[in-house]
Design a protein around this motif. Structure first.
Motif, short mmCIF file in Angstrom:
data_model
loop_
_atom_site.label_atom_id
_atom_site.label_comp_id
_atom_site.label_asym_id
_atom_site.label_seq_id
_atom_site.Cartn_x
_atom_site.Cartn_y
_atom_site.Cartn_z
N THR A 31 15.27 -1.97 17.86
CA THR A 31 13.92 -1.99 18.45
C THR A 31 13.53 -3.44 18.74
O THR A 31 14.10 -4.38 18.16
CB THR A 31 12.89 -1.39 17.48
N PRO A 32 12.53 -3.65 19.61
CA PRO A 32 12.03 -5.01 19.82
C PRO A 32 11.53 -5.64 18.52
O PRO A 32 11.71 -6.84 18.30
CB PRO A 32 10.88 -4.83 20.81
N GLU A 33 10.94 -4.83 17.64
CA GLU A 33 10.46 -5.35 16.36
C GLU A 33 11.61 -5.85 15.49
O GLU A 33 11.50 -6.90 14.84
CB GLU A 33 9.66 -4.27 15.61
N GLN A 34 12.72 -5.11 15.48
CA GLN A 34 13.90 -5.55 14.72
C GLN A 34 14.50 -6.82 15.34
O GLN A 34 14.91 -7.72 14.62
CB GLN A 34 14.96 -4.44 14.68
N ALA A 35 14.54 -6.87 16.67
CA ALA A 35 15.07 -8.07 17.34
C ALA A 35 14.21 -9.28 17.01
O ALA A 35 14.72 -10.36 16.69
CB ALA A 35 15.13 -7.83 18.86
N TRP A 36 12.90 -9.12 17.08
CA TRP A 36 11.97 -10.21 16.78
C TRP A 36 12.13 -10.66 15.33
O TRP A 36 12.19 -11.86 15.04
CB TRP A 36 10.53 -9.75 17.05
N ALA A 37 12.20 -9.68 14.43
CA ALA A 37 12.34 -10.01 13.00
C ALA A 37 13.62 -10.81 12.77
O ALA A 37 13.61 -11.78 11.99
CB ALA A 37 12.35 -8.73 12.16
N PHE A 38 14.70 -10.46 13.44
CA PHE A 38 15.94 -11.21 13.26
C PHE A 38 15.83 -12.60 13.87
O PHE A 38 16.21 -13.59 13.24
CB PHE A 38 17.15 -10.47 13.84
N VAL A 76 4.27 -17.90 22.63
CA VAL A 76 4.82 -17.02 21.60
C VAL A 76 4.08 -15.70 21.71
O VAL A 76 2.89 -15.61 21.42
CB VAL A 76 4.63 -17.62 20.18
N LYS A 77 4.78 -14.67 22.19
CA LYS A 77 4.22 -13.32 22.30
C LYS A 77 5.07 -12.42 21.41
O LYS A 77 6.17 -12.04 21.79
CB LYS A 77 4.28 -12.82 23.75
N PRO A 78 4.56 -12.11 20.20
CA PRO A 78 5.36 -11.32 19.26
C PRO A 78 5.95 -10.05 19.89
O PRO A 78 5.28 -9.35 20.64
CB PRO A 78 4.36 -10.99 18.16
N PHE A 79 7.22 -9.83 19.58
CA PHE A 79 8.01 -8.68 20.02
C PHE A 79 8.31 -8.70 21.52
O PHE A 79 8.86 -7.73 22.05
CB PHE A 79 7.35 -7.35 19.64
N GLN A 80 7.97 -9.81 22.23
CA GLN A 80 8.18 -9.88 23.67
C GLN A 80 8.86 -11.16 24.15
O GLN A 80 9.84 -11.09 24.88
CB GLN A 80 6.84 -9.78 24.41
N GLN A 81 8.31 -12.33 23.78
CA GLN A 81 8.75 -13.55 24.46
C GLN A 81 8.50 -14.82 23.65
O GLN A 81 7.48 -14.94 22.97
CB GLN A 81 8.01 -13.66 25.79
N LEU A 101 12.44 -10.19 25.09
CA LEU A 101 12.90 -8.92 24.52
C LEU A 101 12.42 -7.83 25.44
O LEU A 101 11.22 -7.63 25.63
CB LEU A 101 12.32 -8.74 23.11
N ILE A 102 13.36 -7.13 26.07
CA ILE A 102 13.05 -6.14 27.10
C ILE A 102 13.53 -4.78 26.59
O ILE A 102 14.69 -4.63 26.21
CB ILE A 102 13.77 -6.50 28.42
N SER A 103 12.61 -3.81 26.59
CA SER A 103 12.98 -2.50 26.06
C SER A 103 12.25 -1.39 26.81
O SER A 103 11.04 -1.44 26.98
CB SER A 103 12.63 -2.42 24.58
N ASP A 104 13.03 -0.40 27.26
CA ASP A 104 12.41 0.79 27.84
C ASP A 104 12.77 2.04 27.04
O ASP A 104 12.41 3.15 27.39
CB ASP A 104 12.79 0.96 29.32
N LYS A 105 13.50 1.83 25.95
CA LYS A 105 13.84 2.91 25.02
C LYS A 105 13.56 2.40 23.61
O LYS A 105 13.82 1.24 23.32
CB LYS A 105 15.33 3.28 25.15
N THR A 110 17.03 -5.35 25.11
CA THR A 110 17.82 -6.40 25.75
C THR A 110 17.24 -7.73 25.33
O THR A 110 16.04 -7.97 25.46
CB THR A 110 17.79 -6.26 27.28
N ILE A 111 18.09 -8.59 24.78
CA ILE A 111 17.70 -9.94 24.42
C ILE A 111 18.20 -10.85 25.53
O ILE A 111 19.40 -10.88 25.82
CB ILE A 111 18.28 -10.36 23.06
N SER A 112 17.27 -11.56 26.16
CA SER A 112 17.58 -12.39 27.31
C SER A 112 17.27 -13.85 27.02
O SER A 112 16.16 -14.18 26.61
CB SER A 112 16.75 -11.92 28.51
N PHE A 113 18.27 -14.71 27.21
CA PHE A 113 18.08 -16.16 27.13
C PHE A 113 18.13 -16.71 28.55
O PHE A 113 19.10 -16.48 29.27
CB PHE A 113 19.20 -16.81 26.30
N HIS A 114 17.09 -17.41 28.96
CA HIS A 114 17.07 -18.04 30.27
C HIS A 114 16.67 -19.50 30.08
O HIS A 114 15.64 -19.79 29.47
CB HIS A 114 16.08 -17.35 31.22
N GLN A 115 17.49 -20.40 30.58
CA GLN A 115 17.25 -21.83 30.40
C GLN A 115 17.25 -22.52 31.76
O GLN A 115 18.13 -22.29 32.58
CB GLN A 115 18.34 -22.41 29.49
N GLU A 116 16.25 -23.35 31.97
CA GLU A 116 16.16 -24.08 33.24
C GLU A 116 15.86 -25.56 32.96
O GLU A 116 15.66 -25.94 31.82
CB GLU A 116 15.10 -23.48 34.16
#
Length: 148
Positions: A31-38, A76-81, A101-105, A110-116
């Motif tokens: 879940t996004p919550e588990q991803a954020w917690a990790f 910092v947007k908990p469970f999102q970004q 953190l992108i989730s539709d289920k 999906t954990i996305s790293f984008h660097q510019e």
């Protein structure tokens, strides 16, 4: 003589205004919550920030890790970004790193790293490999969490 197509000389990952960029993402069975917690745990943060003590993950907070990574949290947007300035000690200027953190289920994120704002195509390639390794490490940790 043919004129050269201007698009053919474009370098992969180069932008018109912000240097080079790279993005890497993986979908995990959490879940996004588990991803954020990790990501915000000491074990998870070590993968993308290095060893930093007492982080609160709040907007405006600055950090410097013992691994030579430094920066400042901007969003910092908990469970999102997360959006932050992120730099290695040998870099002349910081990059911008976004983690989404992108989730539709409910059981997949999906954990996305984008660097510019990367300075060179070689730095882009180095960071592409780095973020792929970080995501592989996260996946291994997620697999261990599933077995528990």
């Amino acid at each position: 003589m043919k004129s050269q197509n201007p698009e053919s000389s474009k370098i992969v990952g180069q932008t018109a205004a912000t240097g080079f960029q790279v993005g890497v993402r993986r979908t995990m069975p959490i879940t996004p919550e588990q991803a954020w917690a990790f990501l915000t745990s000491s074990e998870g943060a070590k993968l993308w920030l290095g060893h930093v003590s007492n982080l609160t993950f709040s907007e405006g907070e600055t950090f410097t890790s013992s691994d030579g990574i430094s920066g400042q949290f901007r969003v910092v947007k908990p469970f999102q970004q997360f959006r932050l300035k992120w730099s290695m000690k040998e870099w002349e200027k910081p990059s911008t790193l976004q983690i989404r953190l992108i989730s539709d289920k409910p059981d997949r994120t999906t954990i996305s790293f984008h660097q510019e704002n990367l300075d060179h195509m070689n730095t882009r390639e180095q960071m592409k490999l780095h973020w792929e390794e970080v995501l592989n490490e996260i996946r291994q940790n997620v697999s261990m969490m599933e077995r528990e």
